[in-house]
Write a protein that holds these residues in place. Structure first.
Motif, PDB file in Angstrom:
ATOM      1  N   PRO A   1      35.828 -31.537  -6.028  1.00 21.49           N
ATOM      2  CA  PRO A   1      35.194 -32.553  -6.878  1.00 21.49           C
ATOM      3  C   PRO A   1      33.756 -32.227  -7.268  1.00 21.49           C
ATOM      4  CG  PRO A   1      35.125 -33.260  -4.596  1.00 21.49           C
ATOM      5  CD  PRO A   1      35.870 -31.945  -4.607  1.00 21.49           C
ATOM      6  N   ASP A   2      33.236 -31.095  -6.802  1.00 21.36           N
ATOM      7  CA  ASP A   2      31.835 -30.762  -7.071  1.00 21.36           C
ATOM      8  C   ASP A   2      31.626 -30.414  -8.552  1.00 21.36           C
ATOM      9  OD1 ASP A   2      31.299 -31.123  -4.394  1.00 21.36           O
ATOM     10  OD2 ASP A   2      31.617 -29.014  -3.900  1.00 21.36           O
ATOM     11  N   ALA A   3      30.376 -30.315  -8.927  1.00 21.96           N
ATOM     12  CA  ALA A   3      30.036 -29.924 -10.295  1.00 21.96           C
ATOM     13  C   ALA A   3      30.518 -28.504 -10.576  1.00 21.96           C
ATOM     14  CB  ALA A   3      28.518 -30.019 -10.497  1.00 21.96           C
ATOM     15  N   GLU A   4      30.687 -28.191 -11.846  1.00 14.80           N
ATOM     16  CA  GLU A   4      31.151 -26.857 -12.217  1.00 14.80           C
ATOM     17  C   GLU A   4      30.149 -25.791 -11.773  1.00 14.80           C
ATOM     18  OE1 GLU A   4      34.007 -27.337 -16.114  1.00 14.80           O
ATOM     19  OE2 GLU A   4      31.886 -26.882 -16.436  1.00 14.80           O
ATOM     20  N   VAL A   5      30.685 -24.699 -11.242  1.00 11.71           N
ATOM     21  CA  VAL A   5      29.831 -23.548 -10.926  1.00 11.71           C
ATOM     22  C   VAL A   5      29.733 -22.608 -12.127  1.00 11.71           C
ATOM     23  CG1 VAL A   5      30.292 -23.661  -8.460  1.00 11.71           C
ATOM     24  CG2 VAL A   5      31.774 -22.277  -9.902  1.00 11.71           C
ATOM     25  N   LEU A   6      30.700 -22.677 -13.043  1.00 15.13           N
ATOM     26  CA  LEU A   6      30.666 -21.937 -14.293  1.00 15.13           C
ATOM     27  C   LEU A   6      31.045 -22.894 -15.415  1.00 15.13           C
ATOM     28  CD1 LEU A   6      32.516 -18.653 -13.235  1.00 15.13           C
ATOM     29  CD2 LEU A   6      30.069 -18.895 -13.666  1.00 15.13           C
ATOM     30  N   SER A   7      30.341 -22.824 -16.535  1.00 14.23           N
ATOM     31  CA  SER A   7      30.594 -23.753 -17.631  1.00 14.23           C
ATOM     32  C   SER A   7      30.590 -23.027 -18.972  1.00 14.23           C
ATOM     33  CB  SER A   7      29.519 -24.851 -17.669  1.00 14.23           C
ATOM     34  OG  SER A   7      29.529 -25.626 -16.485  1.00 14.23           O
ATOM     35  N   ASP A   8      31.593 -23.321 -19.781  1.00  9.15           N
ATOM     36  CA  ASP A   8      31.648 -22.852 -21.171  1.00  9.15           C
ATOM     37  C   ASP A   8      31.457 -21.339 -21.286  1.00  9.15           C
ATOM     38  OD1 ASP A   8      31.973 -25.521 -22.034  1.00  9.15           O
ATOM     39  OD2 ASP A   8      29.809 -25.829 -21.921  1.00  9.15           O
ATOM     40  N   ILE A   9      32.213 -20.611 -20.483  1.00  8.68           N
ATOM     41  CA  ILE A   9      32.138 -19.154 -20.483  1.00  8.68           C
ATOM     42  C   ILE A   9      33.089 -18.601 -21.536  1.00  8.68           C
ATOM     43  CG2 ILE A   9      32.436 -17.044 -19.132  1.00  8.68           C
ATOM     44  CD1 ILE A   9      30.145 -18.782 -18.138  1.00  8.68           C
ATOM     45  N   SER A  10      32.543 -17.860 -22.500  1.00  7.43           N
ATOM     46  CA  SER A  10      33.351 -17.247 -23.551  1.00  7.43           C
ATOM     47  C   SER A  10      32.867 -15.823 -23.792  1.00  7.43           C
ATOM     48  CB  SER A  10      33.267 -18.052 -24.861  1.00  7.43           C
ATOM     49  OG  SER A  10      33.785 -19.355 -24.704  1.00  7.43           O
ATOM     50  N   PHE A  11      33.761 -14.864 -23.728  1.00  8.11           N
ATOM     51  CA  PHE A  11      33.425 -13.473 -24.045  1.00  8.11           C
ATOM     52  C   PHE A  11      34.716 -12.673 -24.183  1.00  8.11           C
ATOM     53  CE2 PHE A  11      33.526 -13.644 -19.386  1.00  8.11           C
ATOM     54  CZ  PHE A  11      34.321 -12.551 -19.071  1.00  8.11           C
TER      55      PHE A  11
END
Length: 237
Positions: free
Chosen positions: A19-29
Motif C-alpha cells: 500500500p506504500d507510495a510508488e517507488v517508480l512513477s510514469d517510467i517510459s523509454f
C-alpha cells in the motif's frame, strides 16, 4: 521481436510495494537492440527496482512493459522462464550457488541451455582467464573474496551471450584496473549485438564507453527518459 522494433519498451510504468507510495512513477523509454545504457541516480532513487522489472523479477503495478516485442504484463507465468534465459543478470549480492565451484557457477547458463559437457571446457576456461581466476577455478564461493565473487557473477551472466544484459553496480567490489577489464567485457558483448544496461554511481566508468547513453532516476522518475545525454568518446590511447 518485429524487425526494427525496440528490444525493451516501458510505457507509463509505475511500481509500488504493497500500500506504500510508488517507488517508480510514469517510467517510459525504449531500448534499441545493440544499445548500451548506463542507469544512474542517488541511492533510493529506484535503480534496483527498475532493473528487477527489466530482468522479469518484478511486474509493474501499472503501465506496459514489452520485452522482445511481447507484453510481459499479460504474459502467463509459465512462459517467463524461457524469456529469462535470454537475459544475463549481474546482481549486487552476486547470488552464486555456494556448493558449486567457480567453474561450475560460470558454466551453469550453458548447461541450462543444453550445451554438452565436451563443449564447456573451452569457453569456461577462457572466461576464467579473462576475469583473472584461472587458478581459482575449483574454489567455492564462500572461499572467494567479494571481488572474486563479483567477477564470477559477471562471467556467469555473460558467458551465454544473452540478448539483454542487466548489471547492478557490477564493478563495486573490484579495483579500478579490473573494473576497466570487466567493462571491456561488457563492451565486447555489446559489439556482438547484446543490449547492455549497467546501473552505476561511477561517472568515470560511464565516460569509458563510446556512444553509451544515460538514463537518470531522480526520486522514482526518469530525468532523461529518451537517453539523449551522450558522453564523448573516451581517450583510449
Amino acid at each position: 521481436m518485429r524487425p526494427g522494433g525496440a528490444m525493451v519498451e516501458f510505457s507509463g510504468v509505475g511500481l509500488r510495494y504493497g500500500p506504500d507510495a510508488e517507488v517508480l512513477s510514469d517510467i517510459s523509454f525504449n531500448l534499441q537492440p545493440g544499445s548500451f545504457y548506463f542507469l544512474t541516480g542517488a541511492s533510493g532513487a529506484g535503480k534496483t527496482s527498475l532493473l528487477k522489472m527489466l530482468y522479469l523479477a518484478q511486474r509493474p503495478s501499472r503501465g506496459i512493459v514489452r520485452l522482445f516485442g511481447e507484453d510481459l504484463v499479460a504474459m502467463p507465468r509459465h512462459r517467463l522462464p524461457g524469456f529469462r534465459r535470454r537475459i544475463g543478470v549481474v546482481f549486487q549480492d552476486f547470488r552464486l550457488i555456494p556448493h558449486l565451484s567457480a567453474r561450475d557457477n560460470i558454466a551453469l547458463p550453458l548447461r541450462i541451455a543444453g550445451v554438452g559437457e565436451e563443449d564447456l571446457a573451452g569457453p569456461v576456461g577462457e572466461m576464467l582467464s579473462w576475469i583473472g581466476l584461472g587458478e581459482r577455478a575449483d574454489a567455492f564461493p564462500p572461499t572467494l573474496s567479494g571481488g572474486e565473487q563479483q567477477r564470477v557473477a559477471i562471467a556467469r551472466a555473460v558467458i551465454a551471450r544473452p540478448q539483454l544484459l542487466v548489471a547492478d553496480e557490477p564493478t563495486g567490489n573490484v579495483d579500478p584496473d579490473m573494473a576497466m577489464r570487466l567493462l571491456g567485457l561488457f563492451e565486447a558483448l555489446n559489439r556482438l549485438g547484446t543490449t547492455v544496461v549497467v546501473a552505476t554511481h561511477d561517472i568515470h566508468l560511464i565516460s569509458r564507453i563510446e556512444n553509451a547513453q544515460m538514463m537518470r532516476l531522480e526520486k522514482g522518475r526518469l530525468s532523461d527518459p529518451t537517453g539523449a545525454l551522450r558522453y564523448p568518446p573516451a581517450n583510449r590511447a
